[in-house]
Design a protein around this motif. Structure first.
Motif, mmCIF file in Angstrom:
data_model
loop_
_atom_site.group_PDB
_atom_site.id
_atom_site.type_symbol
_atom_site.label_atom_id
_atom_site.label_comp_id
_atom_site.label_asym_id
_atom_site.label_seq_id
_atom_site.Cartn_x
_atom_site.Cartn_y
_atom_site.Cartn_z
ATOM 1 N N ASP A 279 9.790 10.777 -6.441
ATOM 2 C CA ASP A 279 10.876 11.726 -6.212
ATOM 3 C C ASP A 279 10.404 12.917 -5.397
ATOM 4 O OD1 ASP A 279 12.649 10.233 -7.514
ATOM 5 O OD2 ASP A 279 12.417 11.244 -9.460
ATOM 6 N N TRP A 280 9.119 13.181 -5.546
ATOM 7 C CA TRP A 280 8.507 14.318 -4.883
ATOM 8 C C TRP A 280 8.713 14.244 -3.362
ATOM 9 C CZ3 TRP A 280 2.610 15.315 -4.263
ATOM 10 C CH2 TRP A 280 2.400 16.688 -4.054
ATOM 11 N N PHE A 281 8.477 13.062 -2.829
ATOM 12 C CA PHE A 281 8.597 12.884 -1.380
ATOM 13 C C PHE A 281 9.976 12.385 -0.967
ATOM 14 C CE2 PHE A 281 3.841 12.569 -1.259
ATOM 15 C CZ PHE A 281 3.682 13.640 -0.401
ATOM 16 N N LYS A 282 10.877 12.255 -1.967
ATOM 17 C CA LYS A 282 12.160 11.616 -1.683
ATOM 18 C C LYS A 282 12.926 12.253 -0.516
ATOM 19 C CE LYS A 282 15.832 9.248 -3.990
ATOM 20 N NZ LYS A 282 16.628 9.051 -5.162
ATOM 21 N N PRO A 283 12.936 13.569 -0.429
ATOM 22 C CA PRO A 283 13.676 14.163 0.692
ATOM 23 C C PRO A 283 13.161 13.698 2.062
ATOM 24 C CG PRO A 283 13.020 15.841 -0.893
ATOM 25 C CD PRO A 283 12.380 14.577 -1.331
ATOM 26 N N TRP A 284 11.892 13.369 2.134
ATOM 27 C CA TRP A 284 11.352 12.943 3.435
ATOM 28 C C TRP A 284 11.267 11.435 3.585
ATOM 29 C CZ3 TRP A 284 8.896 16.768 0.456
ATOM 30 C CH2 TRP A 284 9.116 18.078 0.915
ATOM 31 N N LEU A 285 10.812 10.770 2.494
ATOM 32 C CA LEU A 285 10.551 9.339 2.615
ATOM 33 C C LEU A 285 11.616 8.467 1.964
ATOM 34 C CD1 LEU A 285 6.721 9.430 1.945
ATOM 35 C CD2 LEU A 285 7.899 9.474 4.130
ATOM 36 N N GLY A 286 12.573 9.069 1.344
ATOM 37 C CA GLY A 286 13.713 8.311 0.846
ATOM 38 C C GLY A 286 13.503 7.590 -0.467
ATOM 39 N N GLY A 287 12.373 7.761 -1.138
ATOM 40 C CA GLY A 287 12.135 7.123 -2.430
ATOM 41 C C GLY A 287 12.332 5.626 -2.367
ATOM 42 N N ALA A 288 12.993 5.071 -3.390
ATOM 43 C CA ALA A 288 13.162 3.622 -3.467
ATOM 44 C C ALA A 288 14.071 3.089 -2.367
ATOM 45 C CB ALA A 288 13.707 3.237 -4.828
ATOM 46 N N GLN A 289 14.926 3.957 -1.819
ATOM 47 C CA GLN A 289 15.828 3.480 -0.751
ATOM 48 C C GLN A 289 15.109 3.311 0.590
ATOM 49 O OE1 GLN A 289 17.383 6.121 -2.853
ATOM 50 N NE2 GLN A 289 17.976 4.273 -3.964
ATOM 51 N N GLY A 290 13.972 3.920 0.702
ATOM 52 C CA GLY A 290 13.194 3.778 1.931
ATOM 53 C C GLY A 290 13.841 4.480 3.104
ATOM 54 N N ILE B 87 12.511 0.055 5.851
ATOM 55 C CA ILE B 87 11.336 -0.189 5.020
ATOM 56 C C ILE B 87 11.509 0.411 3.639
ATOM 57 C CG2 ILE B 87 9.588 -0.513 6.806
ATOM 58 C CD1 ILE B 87 8.932 2.444 6.464
ATOM 59 N N PHE B 88 10.987 -0.330 2.656
ATOM 60 C CA PHE B 88 11.014 0.099 1.263
ATOM 61 C C PHE B 88 9.596 0.130 0.739
ATOM 62 C CE2 PHE B 88 14.551 -2.786 2.130
ATOM 63 C CZ PHE B 88 15.601 -1.897 2.030
ATOM 64 N N PRO B 89 9.362 0.988 -0.273
ATOM 65 C CA PRO B 89 8.005 1.029 -0.850
ATOM 66 C C PRO B 89 7.588 -0.324 -1.428
ATOM 67 C CG PRO B 89 9.334 2.844 -1.669
ATOM 68 C CD PRO B 89 10.247 1.977 -0.888
ATOM 69 N N HIS B 90 8.577 -1.135 -1.851
ATOM 70 C CA HIS B 90 8.235 -2.393 -2.526
ATOM 71 C C HIS B 90 7.552 -3.396 -1.617
ATOM 72 C CE1 HIS B 90 10.429 -0.983 -5.931
ATOM 73 N NE2 HIS B 90 11.461 -0.697 -5.156
ATOM 74 N N SER B 91 7.744 -3.225 -0.317
ATOM 75 C CA SER B 91 7.102 -4.175 0.603
ATOM 76 C C SER B 91 5.598 -3.988 0.632
ATOM 77 C CB SER B 91 7.638 -3.976 2.014
ATOM 78 O OG SER B 91 9.017 -3.839 1.993
ATOM 79 N N PHE B 92 5.117 -2.862 0.108
ATOM 80 C CA PHE B 92 3.692 -2.554 0.285
ATOM 81 C C PHE B 92 2.930 -2.652 -1.028
ATOM 82 C CE2 PHE B 92 6.263 -0.118 3.272
ATOM 83 C CZ PHE B 92 5.859 -0.732 4.437
ATOM 84 N N ASN B 93 3.065 -3.796 -1.694
ATOM 85 C CA ASN B 93 2.376 -3.935 -2.978
ATOM 86 C C ASN B 93 0.983 -4.504 -2.802
ATOM 87 O OD1 ASN B 93 2.733 -6.628 -2.562
ATOM 88 N ND2 ASN B 93 4.651 -6.688 -3.695
ATOM 89 N N VAL B 94 0.295 -4.602 -3.904
ATOM 90 C CA VAL B 94 -1.117 -4.959 -3.874
ATOM 91 C C VAL B 94 -1.339 -6.376 -3.335
ATOM 92 C CG1 VAL B 94 -1.206 -5.803 -6.246
ATOM 93 C CG2 VAL B 94 -3.234 -4.824 -5.213
ATOM 94 N N LEU B 95 -0.284 -7.223 -3.416
ATOM 95 C CA LEU B 95 -0.428 -8.595 -2.924
ATOM 96 C C LEU B 95 -0.775 -8.634 -1.431
ATOM 97 C CD1 LEU B 95 2.185 -10.969 -4.533
ATOM 98 C CD2 LEU B 95 -0.289 -11.240 -4.353
#
Lengths: 712, 266
Positions: free
Chosen positions: A504-515, A608-616
């Motif tokens: 949430d901290w970066f949400k204003p810039w990076l959009g959080g889960a919405q990307g 882009i969403f944060p979920h695309s960048f997982n450890v896999l």
């Protein structure tokens, strides 16, 4: 004589036990894949249409395999020192194979028998009527049990017999059958490719029959593979001869003209493909099944493309389109003419025997400088042509697969600098990929918080710099760590990066889960690179640049410093290498290459969403290095094709994808831990001469009987 | 101030253990000095202090008039001190030529851009590095040359690994070479050869050499001066004869009883 024969006819008790164990294990594997529903799912696909399905093929392979493995173990046992019997005979081996196969068949027939007695469906939901129908082929159970056992024994025997065929015959045979199975498996892909314009429809009808390959197609594939395998060892010689004849008998002007016109045609074709012809875009059968994260944006991008076709064509005008197609046609005619001329010239010169000495030297001298250059040029020429024509030949969906392979390959090259060259095990590499993607999105998307809306190309240098700086930032605190500790810490960093993007901290810039959405596509001039078949050219350029940089760095002062550092950090430091600097350099450069991949990824998806960048992602990038062979550049290419390309092609078996993936990795680690294409220096063996010299020195000292060494 | 190397009151504590204790000692240019002493006397620790692998607890080290305290190992190498290790530590997967070329690292400066774009200056430098490395390897005759240039260092015999390690140190273009037991594990013939080689290193290549050695024949053959260490401190210094007959040295090697026995024999 009779004694030795008698000895060869028996086997020890432990061998018999082992054979049975192998049979039981194979039987259990067969049962396992039946019970998890794999056989039934694969049974819906035919290898040869209407005759044999993939499910059946899997069971057959297991039965044959059990026989082969049993014989292999037997031979290994007997070749170990101390074995009482050290030789087997053909009869014994066949017997062993048949036993193993028989147990596999018996296991399955027992299973069929059991299903007759009790209804297993309530517990094992995959024991469906479909599976039973596949196994029994709607015959009565007693008949099936006998047939299955006999068939199992027979297949086990075949497996054993394969071991007794000379490798000269065995290799083409096995590879031929493998190619039938693999092409049968890839039938959908074959269909997509062959229905494209430019491929003769006859080929499709000949090879593919509704559910699988046709019998004639299968036979042809088998024959082609066998022929290829037989010719393969002779190919370099044939190639060498051809090039020699060309440079000896065909005048330079002709060689040049063919080359130049060929290059022009190719460029024009690619130009045509990227800029003008968009008519074949909507063939995307895989889009509906694409459910994994990397393809989320694909459907969207197609819809954009469909609207876009008219505009691009309008933009460029019909005149240009006609012009380009005219140039292509004319050049192709010219190439034809020139090749004809070359052949005529060669024949005419051979008959005239002009300037015999010169030509003789070209034809026979093995180290002719001209020959080496010519061979290099021709190889490069065909290599580049093939790379450039792939999307034109294959179409959109295979290009999508190639694009994903390319994204990972690019990451592989970057990670190779960190892990392969500098020896720093990094498990959080996805962080740099993510930073690359996010900074691209932030700089280019008009919807992003900072509303810069830069073009992709203007943003790229900034993206690379930002990610390089992140590399240094991550590298700095872990400078003192090595091996496992470094791996754990970087793993943490990778996850931290994802959580930061999600926070949430970066949400204003990076959009959080919405990307971040609405990332504009890459454009060159007026041409927009939309769709995987166009972005392919972008990623392939990236890969070639990364390959070039990696190859050059490896053979340089920097590469030597990295290599020294990865082998012994302390010694490297005392030999004058600033290890702090070189570690940071490796992290920074690795991050920069990953950022290129991330930038293309962002431009490809548009969102882009944060979920695309997982450890896999990190794990896959590292696995492709390991599978290909750590530190080996061709290994990265092969690793990416195998680990990223193959699973994409077998998409409909998504359910079992990870199972197969895991099995392949375990198999690799057991049988070929150095990778598919190991680095050259790892395969070099201790030199005999060196050992001889030691022995010689040793002898000499003993002969001299010199004074013994004493202290004080 | 003609000293090439100088250390004063150098000490190193590991927790409660004092490995090097107020050790003072200097080397003049062109000298070959041997450092002897029983196991655990602090000789290798002293080398590690000089090359910057450990920071000293107190004392000072000067080289060519510059203070070495606080410098990183690579900076010390750049100033002109190179070493070999007691247990040979090569880069086993790198080729023999590459091993020697790594030594030239601190005498060259091309970076990433140079390596990628390969301008003329880079090519010249690479050529110079290669030639220099080959020159150092050729110092050992044909053993490390020819086809072996492209063999991995791991394929070398034990003696040749020692030679390669010396070649690698030589190619840093150092003034002062620190050799840690160069003859350890070698057979008598090779030992004689090594002693010969150490002399040649000074006479032909102009290196100043500090060598740790247990083999007294080597010490006797090569040294201009011998320094004996025990319990981290200096117990004797002088020519080989002086040190070999020194009471403290004999005591250090044989113990108190050893001296008494020797006295009794006399």
């Amino acid at each position: 004589m009779t004694d030795s024969n008698a000895a060869q006819m028996i086997i020890e008790r432990k061998h018999a036990t082992r054979t049975m164990l192998i049979g039981i294990y194979s039987g259990l594997v067969a049962l396992f894949i039946c019970l998890i529903g794999m056989v039934e799912t694969f049974g819906e696909r035919d290898i040869i249409g209407g005759i044999i399905s993939m499910g059946h093929t899997m069971l057959i392979i297991i039965a044959i395999g059990s026989g082969a493995i049993a014989v292999k173990t037997l031979r290994e046992d007997m070749s170990t020192p101390g074995a009482t019997i050290n030789k087997t005979s053909f009869v014994v081996e066949i017997f062993v194979g048949v036993t193993a196969g028989l147990i596999v068949g018996a296991t399955l027939s027992l299973f069929v028998f059991a299903t007759e007695l009790v209804d297993m469906r309530s517990v094992l939901i995959n024991v469906s009527p479909g599976l039973l129908e596949m196994l029994t082929l709607q015959k009565p159970a007693s008949q099936v049990m006998v047939t299955m056992t006999v068939l199992g024994s027979l297949l086990g025997g075949i497996g054993a017999a394969i071991f007794n065929i000379a490798p000269r015959i065995r290799l083409p045979l096995v590879l031929g059958l493998t190619s039938i199975v693999s092409l049968g498996m890839l039938r959908d892909m074959l269909k997509i490719v062959l229905t494209r314009e430019g491929w003769p429809s006859v080929l499709l009808n000949f090879l593919v029959k509704n559910q699988g390959l046709s019998i004639a197609g299968g036979t042809t594939i088998f024959a082609t593979t066998v022929a290829l395998v037989i010719i393969w060892p002779h190919l370099p010689v044939i190639y060498d001869k051809t090039v020699r004849i060309i440079i000896a008998y065909v005048p330079k002007v002709l060689q040049f003209s063919v080359g130049i016109i060929f290059a022009i045609t190719l460029t024009m074709r690619v130009f045509w493909f990227i800029a003008i012809s968009d008519k074949d875009l909507p063939i995307l059968p895989a889009c509906q099944t694409a459910d994994n994260s990397p393809d989320v944006g694909l459907d969207k991008c197609i819809s954009i493309v469909s609207n876009d076709i008219s505009t691009t064509t309008d933009l460029l005008g019909t005149n240009l389109a006609t012009l380009v197609s005219t140039i292509i046609t004319v050049s192709e005619m010219l190439i034809g003419t020139f090749i004809l001329l070359c052949v005529i010239f060669a024949i005419w010169n051979i008959r005239q025997r002009v300037n015999t000495t010169n030509i003789k030297s070209t034809l026979e001298d093995p180290n002719n400088a001209l020959l080496i250059i010519a061979k290099r040029n021709i190889s490069a020429f065909f290599g580049v042509s093939l790379l450039v024509s792939l999307p034109i030949l294959l179409g959109v969906f295979p290009s999508e697969v190639l694009l994903n392979v390319g994204l990972y390959m690019l990451m592989g090259f970057g990670l190779n600098i960190v892990v392969g060259m500098a020896g720093l095990l990094d498990l959080g590499y996805v962080a740099f990929f993510a930073v690359g993607a996010y900074s691209t999105a932030l700089l280019t998307s008009p919807r992003a918080s900072i509303e810069l809306g830069m073009s992709f190309w203007a943003a790229l240098p900034i993206v690379v710099l930002i990610t390089g700086a992140t590399g240094l930032l991550v590298g700095a605190p872990v400078l003192r760590m090595r091996g496992d500790y470094l791996a754990i810490v970087t793993l943490g960093f990778g996850e931290i990066a994802r959580f930061l993007f999600l926070s949430d901290w970066f949400k204003p810039w990076l959009g959080g889960a919405q990307g971040i959405i609405l990332i504009p596509p890459v454009s060159i001039g007026n041409i927009q690179l939309i769709g995987p078949h166009k972005l392919y050219y972008l990623i392939i350029t990236g890969c070639l640049i990364a390959l070039f940089i990696s190859a050059r760095l490896r053979e340089s002062r920097v590469g030597r410093a990295w290599m020294a550092m990865s082998e012994d950090e302390q010694v490297a430091e005392t030999m004058g290498i600033n290890t702090v600097y070189y570690k940071l350099l490796a992290f920074g450069l690795g991050a920069m290459i990953a950022s290129l991949s991330g930038a293309v990824f962002a431009a490809k998806l548009g969102t882009i969403f944060p979920h695309s960048f997982n450890v896999l992602v990190s794990i896959t990038a590292l696995s492709l290095l390991i599978v290909g062979g750590i530190g080996s550049l061709p290994g990265i290419i092969v690793g990416a094709l195998v680990l990223v390309g193959l699973p994409e092609l077998l998409r409909e078996f998504t359910e079992y994808r990870l199972l197969i993936y895991g099995a392949v990795l375990i198999f690799m680690m057991l049988s070929r831990p150095e990778g598919l294409i190991p680095r050259v220096r790892q395969t070099r063996k201790l030199d005999d001469q060196e050992l001889n010299q030691d022995a010689w020195l040793h002898d000499e000292t003993e002969a001299n009987n010199g004074p013994s060494v004493t202290v004080t | 101030m003609n000293k090439l190397f100088e250390c004063k009151n150098l000490s190193k504590d590991f927790g409660g253990l004092t490995a090097v204790n107020k050790f003072s000692f200097d080397i003049e240019e062109g000298e070959i000095v041997s450092l002897i002493g029983p196991n655990g006397a602090g000789k290798t620790t002293f080398f590690n202090l000089v090359t910057g692998l450990y920071p000293p607890s107190s004392g000072m080290i000067m080289f060519k008039g510059e203070d070495l305290i606080g410098l990183s190992p690579y900076e010390i190498t750049q100033l002109g001190i190179a070493r070999t290790f007691q247990a040979v530590r090569l880069f086993p997967d790198m080729t023999i030529l590459e091993n020697a070329m790594v030594g030239q690292h601190c005498r060259s400066k091309s970076g990433v851009l140079g390596a990628i774009l390969r301008p003329r200056s880079y090519q010249k430098e690479e050529e110079r590095i290669r030639n220099n490395a080959k020159e150092q390897l050729a110092f050992f005759g044909s053993r490390l040359m020819g086809f072996r240039l492209d063999q991995p260092a791991a394929s070398l015999s034990y003696a040749n690994r020692r030679r390669l390690e010396i070649a690698r140190a030589m190619s840093t273009e150092a003034k002062l070479l620190l050799l840690d037991e160069p003859a350890a594990g070698m057979n008598p013939k090779e030992t004689i050869e090594i002693a010969h080689l150490i002399g040649k290193l000074r006479d032909e290549r102009g290196f100043t050499i500090l060598v740790i050695e247990h083999d007294m024949r080597v010490v006797k053959d090569v040294s201009d001066r011998v320094v004996a260490m025990d319990y981290g401190g200096k117990i004797a210094e002088g020519t080989y004869e002086q040190v070999a007959t020194d009471e403290h040295v004999i005591e250090a090697y044989l113990g108190r009883t050893g001296i008494e026995e020797q006295d009794n024999a006399n």
